[in-house]
Structure formats: C-alpha cells, structure tokens
Design an enzyme around this catalytic site. Sequence first.
Site, PDB file in Angstrom:
ATOM      1  N   HIS A   7       0.800  -1.264  -0.055  1.00  0.00           N
ATOM      2  CA  HIS A   7       0.351  -0.029   0.037  1.00  0.00           C
ATOM      3  C   HIS A   7       0.760   1.188   0.022  1.00  0.00           C
ATOM      4  O   HIS A   7       1.995   1.159   0.121  1.00  0.00           O
ATOM      5  CB  HIS A   7      -1.135  -0.053   1.160  1.00  0.00           C
ATOM      6  CG  HIS A   7      -0.436   0.016   2.475  1.00  0.00           C
ATOM      7  ND1 HIS A   7      -0.234  -1.073   3.403  1.00  0.00           N
ATOM      8  CD2 HIS A   7      -0.012   1.164   3.290  1.00  0.00           C
ATOM      9  CE1 HIS A   7       0.411  -0.769   4.458  1.00  0.00           C
ATOM     10  NE2 HIS A   7       0.492   0.611   4.507  1.00  0.00           N
ATOM     11  N   GLU A  43      -8.553   5.029   9.614  1.00  0.00           N
ATOM     12  CA  GLU A  43      -8.051   4.684   8.335  1.00  0.00           C
ATOM     13  C   GLU A  43      -9.191   4.219   7.444  1.00  0.00           C
ATOM     14  O   GLU A  43      -9.913   3.297   7.719  1.00  0.00           O
ATOM     15  CB  GLU A  43      -6.763   3.898   8.322  1.00  0.00           C
ATOM     16  CG  GLU A  43      -6.913   2.402   9.036  1.00  0.00           C
ATOM     17  CD  GLU A  43      -5.790   1.552   8.965  1.00  0.00           C
ATOM     18  OE1 GLU A  43      -4.609   1.966   9.536  1.00  0.00           O
ATOM     19  OE2 GLU A  43      -5.854   0.453   8.103  1.00  0.00           O
ATOM     20  N   GLN A  60      -3.963   3.506   1.430  1.00  0.00           N
ATOM     21  CA  GLN A  60      -4.444   3.715   2.902  1.00  0.00           C
ATOM     22  C   GLN A  60      -4.542   5.108   3.117  1.00  0.00           C
ATOM     23  O   GLN A  60      -3.489   5.679   3.278  1.00  0.00           O
ATOM     24  CB  GLN A  60      -3.212   2.907   3.653  1.00  0.00           C
ATOM     25  CG  GLN A  60      -3.649   2.767   5.084  1.00  0.00           C
ATOM     26  CD  GLN A  60      -2.424   2.285   6.056  1.00  0.00           C
ATOM     27  OE1 GLN A  60      -1.297   2.866   5.743  1.00  0.00           O
ATOM     28  NE2 GLN A  60      -2.710   1.298   6.900  1.00  0.00           N
ATOM     29  N   HIS A  84       4.007   7.355   4.021  1.00  0.00           N
ATOM     30  CA  HIS A  84       4.870   6.234   3.711  1.00  0.00           C
ATOM     31  C   HIS A  84       4.618   5.095   2.567  1.00  0.00           C
ATOM     32  O   HIS A  84       3.244   5.226   2.232  1.00  0.00           O
ATOM     33  CB  HIS A  84       4.802   5.187   5.023  1.00  0.00           C
ATOM     34  CG  HIS A  84       3.520   4.657   5.411  1.00  0.00           C
ATOM     35  ND1 HIS A  84       2.419   4.947   6.167  1.00  0.00           N
ATOM     36  CD2 HIS A  84       3.086   3.066   5.210  1.00  0.00           C
ATOM     37  CE1 HIS A  84       1.490   4.346   6.154  1.00  0.00           C
ATOM     38  NE2 HIS A  84       1.936   3.244   5.612  1.00  0.00           N
ATOM     39  N   GLU A 134       7.289   0.653   5.389  1.00  0.00           N
ATOM     40  CA  GLU A 134       6.835  -0.345   6.051  1.00  0.00           C
ATOM     41  C   GLU A 134       6.793  -1.612   5.627  1.00  0.00           C
ATOM     42  O   GLU A 134       6.856  -1.888   4.237  1.00  0.00           O
ATOM     43  CB  GLU A 134       5.161   0.139   6.398  1.00  0.00           C
ATOM     44  CG  GLU A 134       4.512  -0.765   7.082  1.00  0.00           C
ATOM     45  CD  GLU A 134       2.997  -0.377   7.023  1.00  0.00           C
ATOM     46  OE1 GLU A 134       2.506   0.641   6.894  1.00  0.00           O
ATOM     47  OE2 GLU A 134       1.918  -1.196   7.523  1.00  0.00           O
TER      48      GLU A 134
END
Lengths: 146, 146
Positions: A7, A43, A60, A84, A134
């Site tokens: 994502h 989210e 996201q 991110h 991530e």
Amino acid sequence: MLTRIDHIGIACHDLDTTVEFYRATYGFEVFHTEVNEEQGVREAMLKINGTSDGGASYLQLLEPTREDSAVGKWLAKNGEGVHHIAFGTADVDADAADIREKGVRVLYDEPRRGSMGSRITFLHPKDCHGVLTELVTSAAVESPEH
Amino acid sequence: MLTRIDHIGIACHDLDTTVEFYRATYGFEVFHTEVNEEQGVREAMLKINGTSDGGASYLQLLEPTREDSAVGKWLAKNGEGVHHIAFGTADVDADAADIREKGVRVLYDEPRRGSMGSRITFLHPKDCHGVLTELVTSAAVESPEH
C-alpha cells in the site's frame, strides 16, 4: 522476501472528505475501515489491484485520532500527502531481522498490528533515502510469488 | 479507468547510490533505466510485482539532470522522498479528460512521453489532497482488468 507494493499510506486531515475525493475522481471504493488506537489513526483501505504474489495493492488513507500521534505530528509539519510506502512479505519477522542486520534501523522490536489484522514494522526514513518504509505480512495465508 | 498502482516516484540525489540501497536492502533489481530530458530526470525502474490488469507495479527512482527541473526544485525544497504516485490506465486521454471535467487541474494539455515509451500526465497536488498524481498508459497493449 518482499513480493509486492502492499500500500501507499496517505495522511489527510479529514478521512471522509478524502475518501469521497478518491471515489468521485477515480471511482476507487472503500474496501475496509478501522481505527488503530495504538497508531493513533482512523483509516480507510481502497483496493486498487490484485498482485502476482496472491495479495493486493491498496491506498491507505490515514486521519490522526490525536495530534500527538506520529501521523498527527507529521501532518502538522508537512501537510497532506504521502506519509509512507509499504512492501508485502510472507514473513515480516525474517525480513525485518535480515534488514536490521544490514544496518537499517527497524523501528519496532517486534512487529505490531496493522490494517486488517496484518503484522507490520517500519524502517527509519533516514536509513531509506527519506522514505518511511513499512513491511507487512497480511493476516490471510499468502501464496509464494508466481 | 484506473486499474493499478503503476509506480511510486521517489526523488533522490544520486541514482546509483539509491539503486544500490534498494538492491542491497531488499533485493530489488533494475528493470529499466533512461534519461528523460523533457522531464529533466535520470531514472531507474525497479519492477516489484505483476498486477491483475496485466501490467506491473514499479518503484521509479528519479535523479534530476538539472537543478531547475521540477524534480530538482522539489528535492532542494523537500529532500529525498516520495515525489509522486502513478495510476495505470488503458486510456490516459479519456481519464485525463474525465478528471479535468470534474474540476481537477490536469497539468498537460496532451499526455507526454514517460518511462519506457508510456504516455503520461499529472494532476495538480493541491487538487489531490497534497499528492502529486500521475496517470500512465503503458506502451505495450494492455489487457482489460480480470
């Protein structure tokens, strides 16, 4: 092994307004919503496509639930935008250990809970050419890359 | 219709160093490199996964070839990091026209040449909650989403 873009995490001030922008502009629909109190975010996951490792790629959208959360502080400094990026792996523990051994700072000692029951960790952006990165292992069993 | 995350565009000061970081840390290999003089960038595409619309998702690492290019100015202001995100479509002209009609500023009158012979345009980040957003149609014929 990292086998997909899982994502792109996008920080926003108002989740409902931003979800509506992505729906009205591109036709992207909400696949899942949740509140993650540990991360301090509300989210929405928008599923964009399936991936060749049997997973999927999402946007996201992240709204902070409190100003002192990581995303809240980031938003206050940077304004809305890409917060991110996340790569999917079948084994976040092994990849995090391997990457830590290479000298990249891994932010959690043990993976924590991410979206949809996944297990996640983050790499320090200063060790990753400015990109907060991530690593994610989905809750569902993943098939090997094909 | 936008059917995949085509790539994440990441601005860096030194392409070779950044390519080596992604190779050594994650095992991602260079799929393609080119210089786009019009955009003022030297770039490397790292293929991460195939997508369910018959395309693929990449990381696009971007080093400016001149300081007054869009990426050069962005780097001077922001430092290294995620510069833009790109969605893949079989028809960038139709999607750009549709999105323009919805009141989002499309930066080019006609799509221009992007990576690997693709045709691309950009949407104004101020109209997209802070995210510089690219639309891409690959040079290869694309199959419909399945």
